[in-house]
Design a protein around this motif. Structure first.
Motif, PDB file in Angstrom:
ATOM      1  N   TYR A   4      39.819 -25.939 -52.687  1.00 30.71           N
ATOM      2  CA  TYR A   4      39.120 -25.335 -53.808  1.00 30.71           C
ATOM      3  C   TYR A   4      40.039 -24.424 -54.605  1.00 30.71           C
ATOM      4  O   TYR A   4      40.953 -23.809 -54.058  1.00 30.71           O
ATOM      5  N   TYR A   6      39.772 -21.349 -57.728  1.00 29.60           N
ATOM      6  CA  TYR A   6      38.881 -20.448 -58.441  1.00 29.60           C
ATOM      7  C   TYR A   6      39.626 -19.891 -59.648  1.00 29.60           C
ATOM      8  O   TYR A   6      40.783 -19.484 -59.526  1.00 29.60           O
ATOM      9  N   ALA A  16      35.051 -20.010 -62.408  1.00 29.88           N
ATOM     10  CA  ALA A  16      34.921 -21.460 -62.303  1.00 29.88           C
ATOM     11  C   ALA A  16      35.381 -21.902 -60.915  1.00 29.88           C
ATOM     12  O   ALA A  16      36.358 -21.380 -60.377  1.00 29.88           O
ATOM     13  N   LEU A  18      36.609 -25.237 -58.773  1.00 35.81           N
ATOM     14  CA  LEU A  18      37.120 -26.594 -58.926  1.00 35.81           C
ATOM     15  C   LEU A  18      37.623 -27.090 -57.576  1.00 35.81           C
ATOM     16  O   LEU A  18      37.952 -26.285 -56.697  1.00 35.81           O
ATOM     17  N   THR A  19      37.679 -28.413 -57.410  1.00 35.38           N
ATOM     18  CA  THR A  19      38.370 -28.983 -56.257  1.00 35.38           C
ATOM     19  C   THR A  19      39.722 -29.498 -56.725  1.00 35.38           C
ATOM     20  O   THR A  19      39.901 -29.850 -57.899  1.00 35.38           O
ATOM     21  N   LEU A  27      42.296 -31.898 -60.758  1.00 35.38           N
ATOM     22  CA  LEU A  27      41.274 -30.858 -60.674  1.00 35.38           C
ATOM     23  C   LEU A  27      39.930 -31.430 -61.119  1.00 35.38           C
ATOM     24  O   LEU A  27      39.850 -32.116 -62.142  1.00 35.38           O
ATOM     25  N   THR A  28      38.866 -31.119 -60.354  1.00 34.22           N
ATOM     26  CA  THR A  28      37.527 -31.567 -60.697  1.00 34.22           C
ATOM     27  C   THR A  28      36.592 -30.368 -60.696  1.00 34.22           C
ATOM     28  O   THR A  28      36.431 -29.713 -59.655  1.00 34.22           O
ATOM     29  N   PRO A  29      35.983 -30.044 -61.842  1.00 33.50           N
ATOM     30  CA  PRO A  29      35.043 -28.914 -61.886  1.00 33.50           C
ATOM     31  C   PRO A  29      33.865 -29.132 -60.941  1.00 33.50           C
ATOM     32  O   PRO A  29      33.312 -30.230 -60.868  1.00 33.50           O
ATOM     33  N   GLN A  30      33.476 -28.069 -60.236  1.00 32.80           N
ATOM     34  CA  GLN A  30      32.346 -28.116 -59.310  1.00 32.80           C
ATOM     35  C   GLN A  30      31.198 -27.227 -59.759  1.00 32.80           C
ATOM     36  O   GLN A  30      30.087 -27.367 -59.277  1.00 32.80           O
ATOM     37  N   GLU A  32      30.168 -23.110 -61.848  1.00 32.90           N
ATOM     38  CA  GLU A  32      30.574 -21.767 -62.267  1.00 32.90           C
ATOM     39  C   GLU A  32      29.629 -20.753 -61.642  1.00 32.90           C
ATOM     40  O   GLU A  32      28.466 -21.047 -61.383  1.00 32.90           O
TER      41      GLU A  32
END
Length: 196
Positions: A4, A6, A16, A18-19, A27-30, A32
């Protein structure tokens, strides 16, 4: 297990989540997390169970539990500050949050509770000089270093002995060194395995 990341989004009052793909760096947003006060600087505990945020618009430190399955954050502590921190880090044991105050010209040490939360007054609130830009302990956790950047303050690294049991700082001898560089250093880090 995913990795992860941040990212503090100060102007949006969010962090935010992200992984990171460990093989490609994708990077993949997870999601907020809302953090009123303008989160500005972040630190993760050595055991990776807690995240700490220093806020700029409303000077404070906040603590969050990290959900290991999702990377999600749950706030579980906060303390008001006299100035906004430009940099935060935990000591090597994860018992204290260390912070540097660029315009405030101070350094601080805040206790971390058994549950990973930050709260209460600082154990230390010491004047150094304008331009304090970072604060970290060395790999032994016996010394703390605070680089100051010239321009608004000295071009120097303030150095302290650090008591990892009490969080107390004591000026080391010499109390500061002045690098030959014209400007800086702003930050410092230690090699993960070598003595440098």
């Amino acid at each position: 297990m995913p990795y992860y990341m941040y990212v503090a989004l100060q102007e949006d009052d969010k962090i935010a989540v992200l992984t990171i793909d460990p093989h490609t760096g994708t990077l993949t947003p997870q999601g907020e997390v809302s953090v009123p006060g303008g989160p500005f600087t972040l630190a993760i505990s050595p055991d990776r169970k807690f995240l700490y945020a220093g806020c700029r618009d409303t000077p404070q430190l906040s603590s969050f539990a990290i959900n290991p399955a999702t990377g999600g954050l749950t706030q579980h502590g906060a303390v008001s500050l006299e100035a906004w921190p430009v940099y935060i880090a935990t000591d090597r044991t994860g018992k204290f949050v260390l912070s540097a105050y660029y315009q405030g010209g101070h350094v601080a040490v805040h206790p971390i509770g058994e549950d990973g939360s930050v709260g209460g007054p600082p154990i230390e609130w010491l004047a150094t000089a304008t331009g304090a830009h970072a604060m970290q302990t060395d790999p032994t956790n016996r010394y703390a270093f605070v680089p100051h950047i010239a321009g608004n303050g000295p071009n120097a690294i303030f150095q302290f002995t650090f008591d990892e049991h009490t969080g107390r700082l004591t000026p080391n001898s010499p109390a500061r060194v002045e690098p030959d560089a014209l400007l800086g250093p702003r930050h410092l880090c230690f090699h993960p395995s070598l003595d440098i």
